[in-house]
Scaffold this active site. Sequence first.
Site, PDB file in Angstrom:
ATOM      1  CE1 TYR A 197     -37.097 -20.141 -59.423  1.00 18.57           C
ATOM      2  CE2 TYR A 197     -37.633 -20.387 -57.108  1.00 18.57           C
ATOM      3  CZ  TYR A 197     -37.478 -20.943 -58.363  1.00 18.57           C
ATOM      4  OH  TYR A 197     -37.703 -22.281 -58.561  1.00 18.57           O
TER       5      TYR A 197
ATOM      6  CB  VAL B 118     -52.974 -23.262 -64.758  1.00 13.17           C
ATOM      7  CG1 VAL B 118     -51.781 -22.600 -64.078  1.00 13.17           C
ATOM      8  CG2 VAL B 118     -54.022 -22.204 -65.111  1.00 13.17           C
ATOM      9  CG  PHE B 119     -54.391 -28.833 -65.477  1.00 14.63           C
ATOM     10  CD1 PHE B 119     -55.305 -29.260 -64.519  1.00 14.63           C
ATOM     11  CD2 PHE B 119     -53.044 -29.042 -65.232  1.00 14.63           C
ATOM     12  CE1 PHE B 119     -54.886 -29.880 -63.357  1.00 14.63           C
ATOM     13  CE2 PHE B 119     -52.613 -29.656 -64.070  1.00 14.63           C
ATOM     14  CZ  PHE B 119     -53.541 -30.074 -63.118  1.00 14.63           C
TER      15      PHE B 119
ATOM     16  N   GLY C 252     -48.044 -29.342 -69.967  1.00 23.63           N
ATOM     17  CA  GLY C 252     -46.861 -29.100 -70.775  1.00 23.63           C
ATOM     18  C   GLY C 252     -45.816 -28.334 -69.981  1.00 23.63           C
TER      19      GLY C 252
ATOM     20  CB  SER D  27     -45.014 -26.662 -62.953  1.00 23.47           C
ATOM     21  OG  SER D  27     -44.280 -25.469 -63.111  1.00 23.47           O
ATOM     22  N   PRO D  28     -47.318 -27.994 -60.321  1.00 22.76           N
ATOM     23  CG  PRO D  28     -48.206 -27.729 -58.175  1.00 22.76           C
ATOM     24  CD  PRO D  28     -47.059 -27.295 -59.036  1.00 22.76           C
TER      25      PRO D  28
END
Length: 305
Positions: free
Chosen positions: A52, A225-226, A220, A215-216
């Site tokens: 990171y 993000v949704f 994909g 990645s909650p």
Amino acid sequence: MKRLELGNSGLEVSDISLGCMRMDQLSTSEANRVIENALEQDINMFDHADLYGKGKSEEIFADAIEMNPSIREKMVIQTKCGIRDGFFDFSKDHIISSVEGSLKRLKTDYIDILLLHRPDALMEPEEVAEAFNELEKSGKVRHFGVSNHNPMQIELLKKYVDQDLIANQLQLSLMFTPMIDAGLNVNMEHDPAIVRDGSVLDYSRLNDMTIQAWSPFQHGFFEGVFVDNDQFPILNEKLQEYADKKGVTKSAIAVAWILRHPARIQTIVGTMNPERLAGIAKASDIHLTREEWYDLYRVAGNDLP
């Protein structure tokens, strides 16, 4: 904030952890605000990797809190190793040198949990075992686990290492659910029935390994993000409906959906926005009914057999 035990380690951690991948983009003062806010939300676990920010995230983290024994005792620090520039490396020398680098950057004497970041096709498990033994004996690493590994890869490691592998960090969100889909579509002739991961969800429960969901909020693989995404109006309407009902944010509902699973999955949240993190942290106290959980699963685009 609720607590869960990582594997059978006796290590009690918050069921939401702060992922520090993007901390390299912050100033020291900004990072301090993020970390202090996380602690105020009763989040006690912080997830790092040598990858990171090419190590800068770990450095900024330590500088931001002026790492000292009193604050170190309040934290559970996890880091990962094994990804290099263009290849993966589980050699003994690399694992040990990676930990030494993380210890230096984090300004601490020990790492609570070390994860092997992504499977190395050239792994020699005997070397991994030697590295783990040396790191444990020296007190530099207290617990071990993996990330993005399937059950047979874990079994191969377990044949050689003496330590329990207490966690497996895997991608999971309301819109990335292959480990759940296959278990719901048993004996069906369509794509969701395909077992892509060796039944890692059930394997983890049977072997007392904690799944850590990364990645909650992604749909994909790093496609965005949704939450509040115009591509998914029906899902966001439903998230808002439940957010209003529970008195929390849509992001908190998305995390509560993960936490509702009886596998006691820990969620790694990577936001560097203190206000957003405070809203997400409320997910720990939200309970979704079975009907609500399945409602969200279906609205996210999944059909039940």
